[in-house]
Motif scaffolding. Structure first.
Motif, short mmCIF file in Angstrom:
data_model
loop_
_atom_site.label_atom_id
_atom_site.label_comp_id
_atom_site.label_asym_id
_atom_site.label_seq_id
_atom_site.Cartn_x
_atom_site.Cartn_y
_atom_site.Cartn_z
N GLY A 200 36.34 32.72 -68.88
CA GLY A 200 35.54 32.89 -69.79
C GLY A 200 36.70 34.18 -70.82
O GLY A 200 38.06 34.03 -70.22
N ALA A 201 36.29 33.96 -71.81
CA ALA A 201 36.51 35.32 -72.35
C ALA A 201 37.12 35.93 -72.16
O ALA A 201 38.86 37.04 -72.67
CB ALA A 201 36.32 34.84 -74.33
N THR A 202 36.65 37.12 -71.71
CA THR A 202 36.68 38.25 -71.54
C THR A 202 37.38 38.97 -70.05
O THR A 202 38.55 39.32 -70.56
CB THR A 202 35.83 39.48 -70.69
OG1 THR A 202 34.56 38.67 -72.22
CG2 THR A 202 35.77 40.85 -70.59
N GLY A 203 37.82 37.90 -69.51
CA GLY A 203 38.44 37.61 -67.60
C GLY A 203 39.99 37.10 -68.66
O GLY A 203 41.01 37.79 -67.75
N GLU A 204 39.45 36.55 -69.83
CA GLU A 204 41.34 36.21 -70.22
C GLU A 204 41.88 37.00 -70.78
O GLU A 204 43.62 37.51 -71.40
CB GLU A 204 41.05 34.70 -70.53
CG GLU A 204 42.70 34.57 -71.36
CD GLU A 204 42.28 32.56 -72.15
OE1 GLU A 204 43.82 32.33 -72.35
OE2 GLU A 204 41.44 32.60 -72.54
N ILE A 205 40.95 38.05 -71.68
CA ILE A 205 41.61 38.72 -72.47
C ILE A 205 42.32 40.05 -71.83
O ILE A 205 43.76 40.47 -71.72
CB ILE A 205 41.00 39.52 -73.06
CG1 ILE A 205 40.03 38.45 -74.75
CG2 ILE A 205 41.06 41.08 -74.05
CD1 ILE A 205 40.99 38.72 -75.63
N ALA A 206 41.42 40.79 -70.67
CA ALA A 206 42.33 41.55 -69.27
C ALA A 206 43.43 41.00 -68.53
O ALA A 206 43.88 41.22 -68.62
CB ALA A 206 40.90 41.74 -68.52
N THR A 207 43.21 39.57 -68.24
CA THR A 207 44.51 39.39 -67.61
C THR A 207 45.75 38.60 -68.77
O THR A 207 46.84 39.68 -67.97
CB THR A 207 43.93 37.59 -67.25
OG1 THR A 207 43.43 37.18 -66.48
CG2 THR A 207 44.99 36.97 -66.52
N ASN A 208 45.63 38.73 -69.67
CA ASN A 208 46.29 38.92 -70.96
C ASN A 208 46.93 40.21 -71.18
O ASN A 208 48.54 40.04 -70.78
CB ASN A 208 46.83 38.45 -71.92
CG ASN A 208 46.23 36.98 -71.87
OD1 ASN A 208 46.89 35.97 -70.61
ND2 ASN A 208 45.87 36.10 -72.89
#
Length: 362
Positions: A200-208
């Motif tokens: 999901g987008a939230t996990g991707e944002i946090a990972t980035n």
């Protein structure tokens, strides 16, 4: 004609009046039309038959007077079992109880929740279409897509928050890293061989954000939801995942995953021994929240009535107990505070997407 229940009530009232007028004497005297008698008579009559004194009226809701007489659809733009779904199923039966109408939870899962959210954005704005949105659908998608189908701020009225909580950074348990700093060092030493499962987008944002701020060397590998991502990391196919607490708790308990950090401002109640990213040396926080939204043209009085009911529901002890049990907390923000938070988060994540050079989606 007086209803049977009212007639019975009045008989009891008359008996009480007679007892009071006769001062408890065994042989009642003939009542006189005195001021005392008339005063007591009027008091009991008003108490017995004033509408607001009845329990049935106490359960009526302002919202019930405003909504059309038809079922209300609560659209969850994500799969069943996730945070937004849990939030919807907590509030739906309690809204139905006070409004006396059916509230139907409709899961319309799609990539990043776009389809279901867009459906509500374009629905009839009469209060019978709600969306239980989240950080991804209402704070990230607007900047994540080149041509978003909806504007998370302009196309919706933010009604009320339901719950919030940080994401859990969990890693494959067979990795040598025991904490966040160890894991970052491990990714740098592996020369691009570490995979981050993206759910999901939230996990991707946090990972980035983690990669950008720490120099961690990881490859983002997308999965179709939190459960597949967690399974992949549990099997060693990928090496880390950022997801909601309830999604990883069983694997952490079984030893398949190791929780090394949480992204919220505070530690998670379900994982009290796991430090925050800030405690681990990274000045970054992100909370995953869920809340109720209406189409933007919905009348203000309907939105305000919903806001009051949802706030009442989330403050109930049994609801709070359920939320803390899965690692979330209620959000006490008012409707205006919630709307401001959504706008603020949308601007914040837009900056992260730009600064991290994250590829926008079509």
């Amino acid at each position: 004609m007086v209803p049977a229940c009212a007639e019975t009530t009045w008989m009891v009232v008359r008996a009480i009046i007679a007892f009071a007028v006769n001062n408890g004497r065994e042989k009642p005297v003939k009542p006189r039309k005195s001021h005392k008698y008339l005063f007591l008579n009027n008091i009991f009559l008003c108490a017995a038959f004033t509408p607001w004194a009845t329990p049935a009226h106490a359960q009526t809701s302002e919202l019930a007077q405003l909504l059309p007489q038809r079922p209300v659809l609560i659209v969850v733009p994500n799969a069943a079992g996730g945070p937004s779904d849990i939030a919807a199923r907590l509030i739906a039966p309690r809204l139905a109880e006070v409004v006396k109408q059916n509230f139907i939870v409709d899961n319309r899962a799609s990539a990043n929740g776009v389809t279901g959210t867009d459906y509500v954005a374009k629905a009839t704005p009469n209060g019978t279409f709600l969306s239980v949105g989240n950080t991804g659908t209402h704070a990230i998608n607007g900047a994540l897509y080149k041509k978003p189908l909806y504007d998370p701020v302009r196309d919706f009225t933010a009604v009320a928050p339901v719950m919030t909580g940080g994401l859990v950074l969990a890693i494959y348990s067979k990795l040598p890293a025991q904490n966040f700093k160890d894991f970052i060092a491990y990714t740098k030493a592996q020369g691009g061989k570490v995979n981050a499962a993206i759910a999901g987008a939230t996990g991707e944002i946090a990972t980035n954000a983690i990669k950008m701020m720490t120099g961690a060397n990881m490859n983002n590998v997308p999965y179709k939801g939190g459960i597949p991502a967690v399974i992949a990391v549990s099997a060693g196919e990928s090496h880390m995942v950022l997801t909601n607490p309830s999604g990883v708790q069983p694997q952490i308990d079984s030893g398949r995953l190791r929780a090394i950090a949480v992204t919220g401002a505070k530690r998670e109640s379900a994982l009290p021994n796991v430090p925050t990213l800030v405690e681990s040396g990274m000045d970054f926080t992100v909370d995953f929240w869920t809340g109720v939204f209406l189409p933007s043209q919905t009348p203000a009085n309907i939105a305000q009535a919903y806001a009051r009911e949802v706030s009442r529901i989330t403050a109930l002890p049994e609801v709070q107990s359920r939320l803390t049990g899965i690692g979330y907390l209620m959000m006490p923000e008012t409707q205006a505070q919630f709307a401001a938070m959504v706008k603020r988060d949308a601007e914040r994540f837009r900056k992260i997407i730009i600064d991290s050079k994250m590829q926008q989606l079509e």
